[in-house]
Design a protein around this motif. Sequence first.
Motif, mmCIF file in Angstrom:
data_model
loop_
_atom_site.group_PDB
_atom_site.id
_atom_site.type_symbol
_atom_site.label_atom_id
_atom_site.label_comp_id
_atom_site.label_asym_id
_atom_site.label_seq_id
_atom_site.Cartn_x
_atom_site.Cartn_y
_atom_site.Cartn_z
ATOM 1 N N PRO A 209 0.820 -1.211 0.000
ATOM 2 C CA PRO A 209 0.000 0.000 0.000
ATOM 3 C C PRO A 209 0.856 1.263 0.000
ATOM 4 O O PRO A 209 1.945 1.295 0.563
ATOM 5 N N ILE A 210 0.343 2.296 -0.632
ATOM 6 C CA ILE A 210 0.988 3.604 -0.647
ATOM 7 C C ILE A 210 0.177 4.535 0.236
ATOM 8 O O ILE A 210 -1.023 4.673 0.063
ATOM 9 N N SER A 211 0.819 5.175 1.190
ATOM 10 C CA SER A 211 0.123 6.053 2.123
ATOM 11 C C SER A 211 -0.373 7.307 1.420
ATOM 12 O O SER A 211 0.348 7.916 0.618
ATOM 13 N N ALA A 212 -1.593 7.687 1.754
ATOM 14 C CA ALA A 212 -2.146 8.913 1.184
ATOM 15 C C ALA A 212 -1.432 10.143 1.721
ATOM 16 O O ALA A 212 -1.475 11.206 1.108
ATOM 17 N N ASP A 213 -0.769 10.010 2.869
ATOM 18 C CA ASP A 213 -0.062 11.157 3.446
ATOM 19 C C ASP A 213 1.433 11.108 3.137
ATOM 20 O O ASP A 213 2.219 11.782 3.802
ATOM 21 N N ALA A 214 1.832 10.325 2.154
ATOM 22 C CA ALA A 214 3.247 10.285 1.776
ATOM 23 C C ALA A 214 3.714 11.683 1.397
ATOM 24 O O ALA A 214 2.995 12.444 0.752
ATOM 25 N N LYS A 215 4.927 12.018 1.786
ATOM 26 C CA LYS A 215 5.446 13.356 1.523
ATOM 27 C C LYS A 215 5.977 13.457 0.106
ATOM 28 O O LYS A 215 6.814 12.663 -0.305
ATOM 29 N N GLN A 216 5.505 14.446 -0.628
ATOM 30 C CA GLN A 216 5.997 14.690 -1.979
ATOM 31 C C GLN A 216 7.158 15.672 -1.904
ATOM 32 O O GLN A 216 7.059 16.726 -1.291
ATOM 33 N N SER A 217 8.267 15.305 -2.520
ATOM 34 C CA SER A 217 9.444 16.154 -2.523
ATOM 35 C C SER A 217 9.868 16.391 -3.968
ATOM 36 O O SER A 217 9.116 16.118 -4.910
ATOM 37 N N THR A 218 11.063 16.910 -4.150
ATOM 38 C CA THR A 218 11.675 17.054 -5.474
ATOM 39 C C THR A 218 13.034 16.382 -5.416
ATOM 40 O O THR A 218 13.583 16.135 -4.338
ATOM 41 N N ARG A 219 13.597 16.104 -6.567
ATOM 42 C CA ARG A 219 14.915 15.462 -6.590
ATOM 43 C C ARG A 219 15.949 16.335 -5.891
ATOM 44 O O ARG A 219 16.799 15.836 -5.146
ATOM 45 N N ILE A 220 15.898 17.639 -6.113
ATOM 46 C CA ILE A 220 16.877 18.549 -5.529
ATOM 47 C C ILE A 220 16.722 18.624 -4.019
ATOM 48 O O ILE A 220 17.711 18.660 -3.275
#
Length: 313
Positions: A209-220
């Motif tokens: 499962p993938i959490s709906a609250d997973a933190k979205q970041s950027t590569r940098i």
Amino acid sequence: MKQKLLVFLVLFSVIKSYGQTTRYIYETSVNPDSINLVTMKTERTFLDVKANRSLFISENKLIQDSLFASFKPEENRKKEEKDLSKSEKIKRPEATFFEYFITKEIPEQKVYYHDKVGIKQIYYQEDRPIQWEITSDTGKQNGYLAQKAVANFGGRVWTAWFTKDITISDGPYKFSGLPGLIVKLEDDKGDYRFDLVTKMILQNAFEEPISADAKQSTRINFNGDKAALKLEFSKNRKNMAGNGDGMQNFRGGGRRGGGMNGSGMPGGMSGMQGGMGHHGGMDEGIQQMPSMNSNGNSSPIMSTAPQNPIELK
């Protein structure tokens, strides 16, 4: 009547194929020493393709994740273990060179890198399209008629051999974008090599499962954001030790589900199993994973992740 039967068979075939996972298994060789060329270490990595999405994950991480997910009703666990390996029993997880997984949206050539701190997931979308130079060189590679292509990526020069016999524009790790599946891939420093050895069809692949609250970041910003999560996790562990509430705070009430979730995160094939020094290497140090003792209870074991990053910049 015949026409209706034909339509039914076509629809049935589409539904059946959509539910199938094609797993391409690579023998992956890695030089664990970033300074000296020592004995190469090998492990298997999987490229799971289902419909228009794919997952790249190591077999060892897949076993690790399946053990974490084993705290489920007996019926569900047996079903997942059956699909994990048709010929082998679930074995004790070993250290892996890939303590993360990568998903791709194949037609759009979108690539996502997924990692975790504690139970908190973090991910970013790769922002560097791979620029391939396709050569005229052809030859037999791992049983397939293949063509050579070269690209600069992550501080290394990569040589790929792809086959048009498998019309999937994909390959191991973040590599894709060629007119066929990559059957062999290696870097110019002799540190990494992926060889396609076989493929198998799974009807009900293990899903993480993938959490709906997973933190979205950027590569940098990924390393900085991950360090912040580690600090937060450390603080909450101290709180948990004091009053038992820390893990609840860190968890943040995250919902669990596959595919595209409410946050817009591509769950994709992460369910089908399956850091980086600089946005994708392997410098996680100590990883904790559960093992089953003789009483059938879960106990943590530790594995030391290798220190030779696949990306040098």
